[in-house]
Each structure stands twice: as C-alpha cells, then as structure tokens.
Design a protein around this motif. Structure first.
Motif, PDB file in Angstrom:
ATOM      1  N   ILE A 175      36.433  44.631  32.404  1.00 20.98           N
ATOM      2  CA  ILE A 175      36.625  43.186  32.227  1.00 20.98           C
ATOM      3  C   ILE A 175      35.321  42.546  31.731  1.00 20.98           C
ATOM      4  O   ILE A 175      34.232  43.072  31.954  1.00 20.98           O
ATOM      5  N   PRO A 176      35.405  41.393  31.060  1.00 25.62           N
ATOM      6  CA  PRO A 176      34.186  40.680  30.624  1.00 25.62           C
ATOM      7  C   PRO A 176      33.363  40.247  31.836  1.00 25.62           C
ATOM      8  O   PRO A 176      33.918  39.930  32.894  1.00 25.62           O
ATOM      9  N   ILE A 177      32.052  40.215  31.671  1.00 21.03           N
ATOM     10  CA  ILE A 177      31.210  39.833  32.812  1.00 21.03           C
ATOM     11  C   ILE A 177      31.519  38.409  33.274  1.00 21.03           C
ATOM     12  O   ILE A 177      31.357  38.102  34.456  1.00 21.03           O
ATOM     13  N   ALA A 178      32.005  37.547  32.392  1.00 20.20           N
ATOM     14  CA  ALA A 178      32.329  36.173  32.783  1.00 20.20           C
ATOM     15  C   ALA A 178      33.482  36.114  33.775  1.00 20.20           C
ATOM     16  O   ALA A 178      33.648  35.119  34.476  1.00 20.20           O
ATOM     17  N   GLU A 179      34.271  37.183  33.867  1.00 28.59           N
ATOM     18  CA  GLU A 179      35.416  37.212  34.774  1.00 28.59           C
ATOM     19  C   GLU A 179      35.170  38.105  35.990  1.00 28.59           C
ATOM     20  O   GLU A 179      36.094  38.382  36.751  1.00 28.59           O
ATOM     21  N   SER A 180      33.941  38.538  36.182  1.00 31.67           N
ATOM     22  CA  SER A 180      33.684  39.594  37.169  1.00 31.67           C
ATOM     23  C   SER A 180      33.251  39.115  38.545  1.00 31.67           C
ATOM     24  O   SER A 180      33.142  39.918  39.467  1.00 31.67           O
ATOM     25  N   ILE A 181      33.007  37.815  38.725  1.00 32.66           N
ATOM     26  CA  ILE A 181      32.546  37.321  40.023  1.00 32.66           C
ATOM     27  C   ILE A 181      33.556  37.680  41.120  1.00 32.66           C
ATOM     28  O   ILE A 181      34.749  37.445  41.002  1.00 32.66           O
ATOM     29  N   GLY A 182      33.058  38.260  42.206  1.00 36.32           N
ATOM     30  CA  GLY A 182      33.899  38.618  43.333  1.00 36.32           C
ATOM     31  C   GLY A 182      34.593  39.960  43.214  1.00 36.32           C
ATOM     32  O   GLY A 182      35.206  40.419  44.178  1.00 36.32           O
ATOM     33  N   ARG A 183      34.500  40.603  42.054  1.00 41.07           N
ATOM     34  CA  ARG A 183      35.136  41.904  41.884  1.00 41.07           C
ATOM     35  C   ARG A 183      34.210  43.015  42.378  1.00 41.07           C
ATOM     36  O   ARG A 183      33.014  42.812  42.617  1.00 41.07           O
ATOM     37  N   ILE A 184      34.771  44.227  42.533  1.00 35.62           N
ATOM     38  CA  ILE A 184      34.016  45.362  43.054  1.00 35.62           C
ATOM     39  C   ILE A 184      33.573  46.238  41.897  1.00 35.62           C
ATOM     40  O   ILE A 184      34.402  46.773  41.156  1.00 35.62           O
ATOM     41  N   LEU A 185      32.267  46.387  41.741  1.00 40.28           N
ATOM     42  CA  LEU A 185      31.712  47.168  40.636  1.00 40.28           C
ATOM     43  C   LEU A 185      32.016  48.650  40.827  1.00 40.28           C
ATOM     44  O   LEU A 185      31.815  49.208  41.909  1.00 40.28           O
ATOM     45  N   LYS A 186      32.509  49.284  39.764  1.00 43.95           N
ATOM     46  CA  LYS A 186      32.836  50.704  39.823  1.00 43.95           C
ATOM     47  C   LYS A 186      31.997  51.512  38.832  1.00 43.95           C
ATOM     48  O   LYS A 186      32.462  52.479  38.227  1.00 43.95           O
ATOM     49  N   GLU A 187      30.765  51.132  38.679  1.00 44.57           N
ATOM     50  CA  GLU A 187      29.786  51.878  37.893  1.00 44.57           C
ATOM     51  C   GLU A 187      28.399  51.477  38.378  1.00 44.57           C
ATOM     52  O   GLU A 187      28.236  50.462  39.065  1.00 44.57           O
ATOM     53  N   ASP A 188      27.406  52.279  38.045  1.00 47.03           N
ATOM     54  CA  ASP A 188      26.017  51.926  38.331  1.00 47.03           C
ATOM     55  C   ASP A 188      25.465  51.114  37.171  1.00 47.03           C
ATOM     56  O   ASP A 188      25.785  51.377  36.002  1.00 47.03           O
TER      57      ASP A 188
END
Length: 398
Positions: free
Chosen positions: A23-36
């Motif tokens: 997903i775009p970083i602008a939509e990523s707040i609150g999501r769970i990161l699945k990469e380093d």
C-alpha cells in the motif's frame, strides 16, 4: 460455561495469517509492517549544518581571530562549496551541506555582520559545533524499523527517507457486522415506542475502524429461514462475521440453531463473566470465524474489546503487550461466581500509578455509561469483596 482464560485460549488457537499487501505510505498509518526498513545510505547523508550562521576554521578562532570576511553563502539544497580564502568564513543555512575547509558553525545570533565582515560576539566556541555529522545517526544498510512494527508518522518519515513509496503490510480480513432483531431501526429513523435505533453495529464498526478494517453491515430480522439463507451467503463471502444479539435463551434467539444448521462448529457458548455471558464463538467449514456477541450494548462492546481485538491483533502479528493494571480506588462487591468487568474512570497519582475509579451504571443495557468510563477493570472469580487499593488487570477502550 467456560472461564475467561479458556475462552481466550480457544480464540487464540484460531489465529490466522491473512497474508500481505502493498500500500502507499500515505495509507499506512496504523497498519502492521511486514518488511524491514533499512537505510539505503548514511543518515544524515552529508555533514549537515544545523543553525543559520557562519562557518569558520576553528583554529583561527583559537588563535584569537574574531573578525572573518564573508567569502560567500551556502544555501540548503546547493552543491557543496569550498572556502577558498584562509581566515575567511562562509554564511551557511540550516540543512545545507557543510562546505569544505571549514569545521565550526556559529549561529547568526552570536555574530554581527557589517560591510561583509562577520565579527564573533561570544568568548568561547566548541570546535565542530552546530554540525550534524554524516552517518552519525545510522550507517548504510542499518535496520531502522523492524518487521512487525505498528506504523506511525515516525515510521512513515523513515520510509520516505529511505525511498519507500509503498510498504508491505499485513492484509486485513474481510469483515461484516450484523445486527439482529425486529425491534431495531436505522439511526436516521424516528423509533416507535417499541423500537430502538441500531447502536451496536455502529459502535462495533468504529472499533474495527480503529484497526483500519472497514466492515460491511447487514441486518437480520427474527425469521429462521431468512437468517439461514442470508448467513449462508455471508459466511461464504467474508473471513470474519460479527453478530450482535440473538444468542441468548429467548424464543427468537435463532442464531445458535441457524449456525449449527449451516455447519458452523460451535467452539464455545457462554463464558463465566459479566457482562457478556452469552457470547458464542465458532468456525465455519471454509474457515470463516463467527463472533456472535450478546445484544446488550455493554456486553457486545466488552466482548469485542476483550476477545475480538485480542484475536485480531495477534493474528496480524502484533507482539503481545503487557496488560496494564489499575489500583481500585474504592471497595466494590460482586457476589456471583463470575469474572466481573467493572467499568472504571482512569486517573494517575503522583507516583505515576494508574487509579481505577468505579463508574456506577445500570447494567449491560446502559450504553450511556460507557461514555463516562475509560476502561474495564477485570475482577476475578472466587471472591465477592474487592478492597480499595487492590490491583487488577485493566482493559482500556479509550
């Protein structure tokens, strides 16, 4: 009936990995990161000026020089300059790359510039001051944000810095929230004396939205055949189904029977707790999970917070957090042999300890009382008097 711990154990065994999505970083707040996220170059990437002012060679100041002719200006965003004239200075701006052949920055507040000569007004300087040195934060290929982090604005800033326009995050389950009962009408309607507006579905939907799940809505009237028909289609379409009402012992509480007819395996029904005792949980043959909550608003809200949110966060890969505890500020009695989730208002004392003050209400139907409280204090079974000063687990919902 089963205990709260047994219910949690059963639900936690149904954790699911829903995969990942980009997903775009602008939509990523609150999501769970699945990469380093690692640096693609040193941070900062150059010796960065941190104050507007002048840059000099410190050795000249140490030898007594105080007046420095200005040889040029180094703005932020410009290529690196070089001080060509010994004993001179360059004006430098915050964020600019430190020019060659200078090593110390003095802020404008500490100099006077007249006729292109900067005179230093302070008696002491520190060599190398006001410079953010290249690589002093992180070296290239250094891990900055690890896999499994909840993304906040801080992580978005790092992602942008290392050139990530999109982020790999945990995919969210498809979900639907279903209200039940002939007494319910939409919130924009004027209820008749025997009707109430739908509130549970909106409160539940808002809870899921906090975790970035935009749940669909549906309503089931008290008709067994229609319930089975609609649920069959819904279970095939969604990964998570949350129902509100219709799971107790009433004549029109059709859900347990309807779910059984559709082949949904009952994993438990009823928990030794108040509120929320009639909670039903099961799993369909296709893997869809069904959280059938009691209809009373406080009961449905508590079960969502204690069980659904716990299941969701662990499924998405959030590390388990230590449950905070609160100090009961006044004695409370509860006689039934049930775990009691007491609504409390939270405050803090001068030692930084959490204080939990009971907020008296009128039972599990008193949805307005939730507005006055901040959390549920989990009081254990096996006793009926809970003394002032005792400490118990605290389940925040604010």
């Amino acid at each position: 009936m089963i205990t709260v711990k047994e219910a949690l154990d059963i639900i936690n065994k149904q954790q699911k990995d829903f995969g990942t999505e980009l997903i775009p970083i602008a939509e990523s707040i609150g999501r769970i990161l699945k990469e380093d996220l690692s640096t693609d170059r040193q941070l900062p990437p150059y010796d960065r000026v941190t104050m507007d002012g002048i840059a000099i060679q410190y050795a000249h100041f140490a030898n007594g020089q105080r007046a420095f002719p200005v040889a040029g200006v180094a703005p932020a965003g410009a290529a690196q300059l070089t001080l060509e004239k010994d004993g001179h200075c360059l004006e430098v701006m915050t964020g600019s790359i430190m020019p060659n052949k200078v090593d110390t920055v003095i802020r404008y507040e500490d100099v006077v510039i007249e006729n292109d000569v900067a005179t230093i007004q302070v008696a002491t300087l520190k060599e190398g001051q006001n410079i953010h040195w290249k690589g002093s934060d992180r070296q290239k290929d250094t891990l900055v944000v690890p896999y499994g982090t909840v993304i906040s604005p801080a992580e978005v800033g790092v992602a942008a810095t290392v050139g990530k326009t999109h982020l790999k995050v945990a995919r969210l389950p498809t979900a639907i929230i279903i209200s039940t009962g002939d007494e319910l009408v939409e919130i924009e309607e004027t209820p008749l004396p025997h009707q109430i507006r739908k509130s549970n579905v909106h409160r539940l939907r808002a809870t899921l939205a906090k975790y970035k799940i935009i749940a669909d809505r549906h309503h089931l009237d008290d008709d067994m055949e229609l319930i089975k028909k609609d649920l069959a289609e819904i279970i095939n379409k969604y990964e998570v189904v949350i129902l509100s009402g219709g799971v107790s012992k009433g004549k029109f509480d059709f859900l347990p029977e309807a779910l059984a007819a559709l082949g949904v395996e009952k994993l438990f029904h009823k928990i030794k707790q108040r509120p929320g005792k009639p909670f039903w949980f099961g799993k369909a043959p296709n893997g869809t999970l069904v959280f059938a909550l009691p209809g009373n608003p406080v009961s449905s809200f508590l079960c969502t917070q204690r069980y659904f949110v716990t299941w969701l966060t662990t499924s998405l890969g959030l590390s388990k957090e230590t449950i905070p505890h609160g100090i009961l500020t006044r004695a409370t009695t509860f006689k039934p042999d049930l775990t009691y989730f007491l609504q409390v208002k939270v405050s803090y004392n001068k030692k930084g300890q959490i204080l939990a003050t009971p907020v008296d209400g009128n039972g599990s139907g008193d949805l307005a009382n939730l507005v006055d409280a901040d959390a549920f204090l989990q009081l254990p079974r096996g006793k009926d008097l809970f003394e002032k000063g005792e400490v118990f687990p605290l389940l925040f919902y604010r």
